[in-house]
Enzyme design. Structure first.
Site, PDB file in Angstrom:
ATOM      1  N   PRO A  11       0.824  -1.208   0.000  1.00 58.20           N
ATOM      2  CA  PRO A  11       0.000   0.000   0.000  1.00 58.20           C
ATOM      3  C   PRO A  11       0.862   1.264   0.000  1.00 58.20           C
ATOM      4  O   PRO A  11       2.064   1.188   0.317  1.00 58.20           O
ATOM      5  CB  PRO A  11      -0.806  -0.105   1.295  1.00 58.20           C
ATOM      6  CG  PRO A  11      -0.527  -1.428   1.861  1.00 58.20           C
ATOM      7  CD  PRO A  11       0.660  -1.992   1.216  1.00 58.20           C
TER       8      PRO A  11
ATOM      9  N   GLY B  30       2.776   4.531   1.134  1.00 58.13           N
ATOM     10  CA  GLY B  30       3.322   5.019   2.394  1.00 58.13           C
ATOM     11  C   GLY B  30       3.916   3.958   3.288  1.00 58.13           C
ATOM     12  O   GLY B  30       4.154   4.195   4.469  1.00 58.13           O
ATOM     13  N   THR B  31       4.165   2.768   2.760  1.00 54.27           N
ATOM     14  CA  THR B  31       4.724   1.721   3.612  1.00 54.27           C
ATOM     15  C   THR B  31       6.244   1.663   3.523  1.00 54.27           C
ATOM     16  O   THR B  31       6.863   0.790   4.124  1.00 54.27           O
ATOM     17  CB  THR B  31       4.150   0.341   3.237  1.00 54.27           C
ATOM     18  OG1 THR B  31       4.158   0.220   1.825  1.00 54.27           O
ATOM     19  CG2 THR B  31       2.759   0.186   3.766  1.00 54.27           C
ATOM     20  N   GLY B  32       6.845   2.545   2.747  1.00 57.12           N
ATOM     21  CA  GLY B  32       8.299   2.620   2.737  1.00 57.12           C
ATOM     22  C   GLY B  32       8.962   1.921   1.564  1.00 57.12           C
ATOM     23  O   GLY B  32      10.120   1.526   1.661  1.00 57.12           O
ATOM     24  N   LYS B  33       8.255   1.778   0.454  1.00 55.81           N
ATOM     25  CA  LYS B  33       8.849   1.100  -0.705  1.00 55.81           C
ATOM     26  C   LYS B  33       9.997   1.921  -1.290  1.00 55.81           C
ATOM     27  O   LYS B  33      11.095   1.400  -1.523  1.00 55.81           O
ATOM     28  CB  LYS B  33       7.767   0.860  -1.774  1.00 55.81           C
ATOM     29  CG  LYS B  33       6.651  -0.047  -1.300  1.00 55.81           C
ATOM     30  CD  LYS B  33       5.652  -0.331  -2.386  1.00 55.81           C
ATOM     31  CE  LYS B  33       4.861   0.900  -2.777  1.00 55.81           C
ATOM     32  NZ  LYS B  33       4.028   1.424  -1.692  1.00 55.81           N
ATOM     33  N   THR B  34       9.729   3.199  -1.508  1.00 56.17           N
ATOM     34  CA  THR B  34      10.772   4.074  -2.039  1.00 56.17           C
ATOM     35  C   THR B  34      11.944   4.139  -1.070  1.00 56.17           C
ATOM     36  O   THR B  34      13.113   4.096  -1.469  1.00 56.17           O
ATOM     37  CB  THR B  34      10.189   5.474  -2.292  1.00 56.17           C
ATOM     38  OG1 THR B  34       8.992   5.346  -3.044  1.00 56.17           O
ATOM     39  CG2 THR B  34      11.160   6.344  -3.036  1.00 56.17           C
TER      40      THR B  34
ATOM     41  N   HIS C 196     -25.343  10.345  20.187  1.00 55.78           N
ATOM     42  CA  HIS C 196     -24.893   9.532  19.055  1.00 55.78           C
ATOM     43  C   HIS C 196     -23.594   8.796  19.396  1.00 55.78           C
ATOM     44  O   HIS C 196     -23.495   7.578  19.240  1.00 55.78           O
ATOM     45  CB  HIS C 196     -24.702  10.444  17.830  1.00 55.78           C
ATOM     46  CG  HIS C 196     -24.208   9.753  16.605  1.00 55.78           C
ATOM     47  ND1 HIS C 196     -25.015   9.490  15.532  1.00 55.78           N
ATOM     48  CD2 HIS C 196     -22.981   9.263  16.284  1.00 55.78           C
ATOM     49  CE1 HIS C 196     -24.318   8.870  14.598  1.00 55.78           C
ATOM     50  NE2 HIS C 196     -23.069   8.724  15.033  1.00 55.78           N
ATOM     51  N   GLU C 197     -22.642   9.546  19.915  1.00 59.30           N
ATOM     52  CA  GLU C 197     -21.341   8.924  20.195  1.00 59.30           C
ATOM     53  C   GLU C 197     -21.439   7.919  21.337  1.00 59.30           C
ATOM     54  O   GLU C 197     -20.845   6.846  21.292  1.00 59.30           O
ATOM     55  CB  GLU C 197     -20.285   9.987  20.534  1.00 59.30           C
ATOM     56  CG  GLU C 197     -19.935  10.920  19.379  1.00 59.30           C
ATOM     57  CD  GLU C 197     -19.521  10.178  18.115  1.00 59.30           C
ATOM     58  OE1 GLU C 197     -18.920   9.082  18.221  1.00 59.30           O
ATOM     59  OE2 GLU C 197     -19.834  10.685  17.017  1.00 59.30           O
TER      60      GLU C 197
ATOM     61  N   HIS D  26     -22.711   4.652  20.070  1.00 55.23           N
ATOM     62  CA  HIS D  26     -21.656   3.780  19.542  1.00 55.23           C
ATOM     63  C   HIS D  26     -20.923   3.068  20.680  1.00 55.23           C
ATOM     64  O   HIS D  26     -20.747   1.849  20.675  1.00 55.23           O
ATOM     65  CB  HIS D  26     -20.599   4.611  18.792  1.00 55.23           C
ATOM     66  CG  HIS D  26     -21.023   5.095  17.451  1.00 55.23           C
ATOM     67  ND1 HIS D  26     -21.501   4.269  16.477  1.00 55.23           N
ATOM     68  CD2 HIS D  26     -21.004   6.339  16.901  1.00 55.23           C
ATOM     69  CE1 HIS D  26     -21.776   4.990  15.388  1.00 55.23           C
ATOM     70  NE2 HIS D  26     -21.477   6.254  15.627  1.00 55.23           N
TER      71      HIS D  26
END
Ligand code: ADP
Ligand code: MG
Ligand code: ZN
Length: 615
Positions: free
Chosen positions: A210, A212-216, A432-433, A436
């Site tokens: 995915p 932003g997982t650090g491939k570059t 509402h919160e 949940h």
């Protein structure tokens, strides 16, 4: 640094211009006049006159200070010239002698001018035009280094050891990927070891995962570890405005790489050029991409694997890549770079926290737990946000609270300071919160509530209930998923129960609940009707996982109905839970309304306090 300019043997264009102009000048001033005048005899005026009188002159031309004439000598006509005297009788004499005459010699006088007009002016215009066009092109190509002559050269940047300096220890977690890459580093260090046994390194490795997982980052770390030149180019840089340019760039990139071997060629976002070819290429853009891809395939086959050129590529859309790219001998090694797990997240946080000042009390394990599902890039962002928050509050270092807040910033957007809710709205959001949170807490197998807030976020959320799992989950049971749906419907259920009306505030909940319910039936085989038959196929798994339908229209209709059934069953369950605990619902909502933010502990304390309502 652009290597494309240093090619020997290629002179810049203007050298040729200068040579051409010089040749024309030489012809003009040295050769042509000497042809004209080479055999010309200069005589004095009296000789000229005597020649005229003897009838030896057939033709004469007066040109300013000189008289050019043709004199008969030994049967030939010889061109001569003489200085013109101020002789009023000249014309009369010439006429008497029957000499043809003219005032000026047009050929002689204008030869320079003619050449000038017919050669130099057009050439001058061409030069200026050429300059102008090349300048325009350079501008439209952006700041292409080297100008006109680097046209079609790859602008792969070369990272030298000193400029990158990124090592494996800068990449936290991702141990599997690092292990697979270590072998490549080792190979680049001593290729002989491998050559001796006859093992050949895979030519290419594909980093998939995915965003932003650090491939570059990993690719740069490989170069940093191997201490070899690193050619980095992004797939989009191959896509050019002229057909054929992308292919030329690929060719040039591999030529450069071969010269610099051992080295690493890194093609980032390779899906830009490596998409599946689909035959239906109507537009020129597709043709260009296909040509580029074909060139890439050819180059990968063409070079000798033992030379020490390793090709790395990264993508977050492996499913869209052309199968030809993935076959053995090309990108046959696939290195998954997944989202970090709990421990990975903690390590990534620590790596990035080294760059900022933090309080001793900061618990990275807690932060990592709360940031479930965050990518490496998001974690780096969380650390930076925490530091920014500390600065904003005038502190010298970041605290645990900064990190907690920055997680919410990264996940839910900034606190919206100037969005003021009316009291009525605030009350609705509170119920509402709590709806949940209460539904979550009253079910087994639900993640504990970590924090509830009704402070609006810039993302548009008016409130926010954060649940944090104690440990990581890799498998989810049917019951857990149902509980999740029930929790999502809990907000709306509380509104219905208390205010007997419904609001627009549940749109995100609805979306999430639907997504889970749909996946349960269509992909996880969690319904009685469909057994283990897939209704949908996931495409592009790393980018949110779009699903494409894989069933008939009739089945689709049943599927839709099942999804509605599943969600409404859970909705009813949530309503029941809230009804059974309505006392706690009032009590907690009131507390949240007053405090705006409450922690999981506060919530549990109130919930567990002996109350006649909890049955
Ligand atoms: P990708 O190429 O997979 O989209 P990047 O390599 O560009 O992601 O990562 C973006 C940033 O996120 C990096 O510059 C780094 O700061 C941070 N990052 C991502 N993964 C990690 C990791 N495993 N360890 C440390 N930092 C990471
Ligand atoms: Mg990247
Ligand atoms: Zn909600």
């Amino acid at each position: 640094m652009d290597l494309g300019n240093k090619k020997p043997g290629k002179r810049p264009m203007y050298v040729y211009y200068i040579i051409a102009v010089a040749v024309i000048f030489l012809l003009n001033f040295l050769v042509l006049p000497s042809i004209q005048e080479g055999s010309m005899i200069t005589t004095d005026y009296s000789t000229f006159l005597s020649n005229v009188e003897r009838g030896n002159v057939s033709e004469a031309t007066v040109d300013g200070d000189y008289i050019y004439y043709l004199a008969k000598q030994e049967g030939r006509e010889v061109p001569c010239k003489t200085v013109a005297m101020d002789d009023p009788n000249l014309v009369e004499r010439l006429r008497q002698a029957g000499v043809q005459m003219s005032e000026i010699a047009p050929e002689r006088q204008s030869i320079v001018l003619t050449l000038l007009l017919s050669y130099l002016v057009p050439i001058g215009i061409f030069i200026l035009l050429g300059r102008w066009i090349s300048k325009k092109m350079m501008r439209s190509m952006g700041d292409a280094p080297g100008g006109m002559m680097s046209f079609g050269k790859s602008n792969a940047k070369v990272y030298v050891k000193s400029t990158s300096g990124i090592k494996f220890h800068d990449v936290a977690g991702e141990d599997e990927a690092k292990e697979l890459l270590t072998e490549i580093v080792d190979y680049l260090h001593n290729p002989h070891k491998y050559a001796e046994i006859g093992a050949s390194m895979p030519k290419g490795a594909l980093l998939v995962g995915p965003p932003g997982t650090g491939k570059t980052l990993l690719a740069k770390a490989v170069a940093g570890e191997a201490e070899v030149p690193f050619f980095s180019i992004s797939g989009s840089e191959f896509v050019e405005m002229f057909v054929g340019m992308g292919a030329a760039k690929v060719r040039d990139l591999f030529k450069q790489a071969n010269e610099k071997a051992p080295c690493i060629v890194f093609i980032d976002e390779i899906d830009t050029i490596g998409k599946k070819r689909d035959g239906a290429g109507f537009s020129g853009g597709n043709d260009e991409r296909e040509q580029t891809l074909n060139q890439l395939l050819t180059e990968m086959d063409g070079f000798d694997g033992s030379k020490g050129v390793v090709i790395l590529a990264a993508t977050n859309r492996p499913d869209s890549l052309d199968p030809a790219l993935l076959r053995p001998g090309r990108f046959d090694r696939r290195i998954p770079v997944e989202l970090p797990d709990l421990q990975g997240r903690e390590e990534i946080l620590k790596v990035h926290a080294k760059k900022i000042k933090i309080a001793d009390s900061v618990r990275f394990d807690e932060i990592a737990k709360a940031a479930a599902g965050a990518s490496g890039a998001e974690l780096a962002n969380i650390v930076n946000e925490a530091a920014l928050r500390a600065v904003r509050d005038g502190r010298k270092f970041a605290t645990q609270a900064d990190f907690e807040e920055s997680i919410e910033v990264v996940i839910a957007g900034y606190q919206k300071k100037n969005r003021v809710l009316s009291n009525k709205e605030k009350l609705i959001v509170s119920y509402h919160e709590i709806g949940h949170a209460l539904v979550a807490a009253k079910q087994t197998d639900s993640a504990p509530v970590h924090k509830i807030t009704i402070i609006p976020r810039t993302s548009g959320a008016l409130g926010y209930t954060m649940q944090v799992d104690e440990k990581e989950h890799f498998l989810m049971s049917k019951e857990e998923l149902e509980n999740k749906i029930a929790t999502f419907t809990g907000g709306r259920a509380a509104e219905e129960l208390i205010f007997h009306t419904i609001t627009t505030g549940a749109s995100n909940d609805i979306e999430q609940a639907t997504k889970i319910a749909r996946a349960m039936i269509s992909r996880y085989g969690m319904s009685d009707e469909f057994d283990m038959v897939a209704m949908e196929n996931v495409t592009n798994q790393y980018l949110g996982g779009d699903a494409s339908l894989a069933c008939s229209f009739e089945t689709q209709t049943i599927l839709d109905k099942k999804v509605v059934d599943l969600v409404s069953t859970q909705h009813r369950k949530a309503l029941k839970i809230l009804q059974d605990n309505i006392g706690k619902l009032h009590e907690l909502a009131k507390y949240l309304y007053e405090h705006e933010t409450i922690t999981g502990e506060e919530f549990m304390k109130i919930l567990e306090a002996s109350g006649e309502e909890s049955l």
